[in-house]
Motif scaffolding. Structure first.
Motif, mmCIF file in Angstrom:
data_model
loop_
_atom_site.group_PDB
_atom_site.id
_atom_site.type_symbol
_atom_site.label_atom_id
_atom_site.label_comp_id
_atom_site.label_asym_id
_atom_site.label_seq_id
_atom_site.Cartn_x
_atom_site.Cartn_y
_atom_site.Cartn_z
ATOM 1 N N GLY A 66 0.803 -1.218 0.000
ATOM 2 C CA GLY A 66 0.000 0.000 0.000
ATOM 3 C C GLY A 66 0.837 1.269 0.000
ATOM 4 O O GLY A 66 0.292 2.367 -0.194
ATOM 5 N N ARG A 67 2.149 1.138 0.239
ATOM 6 C CA ARG A 67 3.015 2.324 0.270
ATOM 7 C C ARG A 67 4.143 2.239 -0.767
ATOM 8 O O ARG A 67 4.546 3.259 -1.330
ATOM 9 C CB ARG A 67 3.623 2.492 1.661
ATOM 10 N N PHE A 68 4.660 1.050 -0.981
ATOM 11 C CA PHE A 68 5.766 0.855 -1.925
ATOM 12 C C PHE A 68 5.262 0.128 -3.161
ATOM 13 O O PHE A 68 4.327 -0.686 -3.085
ATOM 14 C CB PHE A 68 6.868 0.004 -1.300
ATOM 15 N N THR A 69 5.887 0.400 -4.283
ATOM 16 C CA THR A 69 5.666 -0.388 -5.487
ATOM 17 C C THR A 69 7.017 -0.722 -6.105
ATOM 18 O O THR A 69 7.993 0.004 -5.898
ATOM 19 C CB THR A 69 4.802 0.357 -6.521
ATOM 20 N N ILE A 70 7.045 -1.810 -6.867
ATOM 21 C CA ILE A 70 8.270 -2.217 -7.549
ATOM 22 C C ILE A 70 7.933 -2.381 -9.022
ATOM 23 O O ILE A 70 6.870 -2.904 -9.389
ATOM 24 C CB ILE A 70 8.848 -3.513 -6.937
ATOM 25 N N SER A 71 8.834 -1.897 -9.874
ATOM 26 C CA SER A 71 8.581 -1.952 -11.312
ATOM 27 C C SER A 71 9.893 -2.157 -12.056
ATOM 28 O O SER A 71 10.971 -2.011 -11.489
ATOM 29 C CB SER A 71 7.899 -0.669 -11.789
ATOM 30 N N HIS A 72 9.766 -2.495 -13.337
ATOM 31 C CA HIS A 72 10.939 -2.773 -14.162
ATOM 32 C C HIS A 72 10.817 -2.040 -15.482
ATOM 33 O O HIS A 72 9.797 -2.139 -16.159
ATOM 34 C CB HIS A 72 11.044 -4.286 -14.399
ATOM 35 N N ASP A 73 11.857 -1.286 -15.834
ATOM 36 C CA ASP A 73 11.933 -0.642 -17.135
ATOM 37 C C ASP A 73 12.720 -1.584 -18.044
ATOM 38 O O ASP A 73 13.943 -1.716 -17.895
ATOM 39 C CB ASP A 73 12.623 0.719 -17.012
ATOM 40 N N ASN A 74 12.028 -2.224 -18.950
ATOM 41 C CA ASN A 74 12.662 -3.247 -19.777
ATOM 42 C C ASN A 74 13.757 -2.660 -20.657
ATOM 43 O O ASN A 74 14.813 -3.270 -20.853
ATOM 44 C CB ASN A 74 11.603 -3.931 -20.625
ATOM 45 N N ALA A 75 13.515 -1.467 -21.200
ATOM 46 C CA ALA A 75 14.497 -0.859 -22.104
ATOM 47 C C ALA A 75 15.800 -0.527 -21.380
ATOM 48 O O ALA A 75 16.882 -0.634 -21.957
ATOM 49 C CB ALA A 75 13.914 0.410 -22.725
ATOM 50 N N LYS A 76 15.696 -0.135 -20.138
ATOM 51 C CA LYS A 76 16.883 0.220 -19.353
ATOM 52 C C LYS A 76 17.363 -0.950 -18.490
ATOM 53 O O LYS A 76 18.407 -0.837 -17.843
ATOM 54 C CB LYS A 76 16.584 1.418 -18.457
#
Length: 122
Positions: A66-76
């Motif tokens: 509810g406070r943190f999110t995790i994501s991935h930039d495929n190009a980078k």
């Protein structure tokens, strides 16, 4: 030798936000499961979040849901940990770890960064 490099730590007031980045270096194009762990003063290392970059599947530990999110930039080929509504108890050294497969225990991850400090204080 491949390792991971974190960046983005700093000091913020409670309720503030930070974004941490993690990137394998050198970037060989291999897609990893990337996890964030943290270790506060006199505390054991604990899991924060992880993402399996080949599919984008994510997992967040209860303390940050509810406070943190995790994501991935495929190009980078870079993983981001977006931290919102930070609390003093989030103060810790944050470590990025990577492995071809997602693991439960920190010591099962093959690649580690040096860590980046996050301090939440008024």
């Amino acid at each position: 030798q491949v390792h991971v490099v974190e960046s983005g730590g700093g000091s913020v007031q409670p309720g503030g936000s930070l974004r941490l980045s993690c990137k394998p270096t050198p970037d060989t194009g291999i897609k990893y499961c990337v996890a964030w762990f943290r270790q506060g003063p006199e505390k054991e290392r604990e899991g924060v979040a992880r993402i399996y970059t080949p599919t984008g599947s994510t997992y967040l530990y209860d303390s940050v849901k509810g406070r943190f999110t995790i994501s991935h930039d495929n190009a980078k080929n870079t993983v981001y940990l977006n931290m919102n509504n930070l609390k003093p108890e989030d103060t810790a050294m944050y470590y990025c770890a990577a492995d071809p497969f997602c693991r439960e225990r920190p010591n099962e991850y093959k690649l580690w960064g040096q860590g980046t400090q996050v301090t939440v204080s008024s």
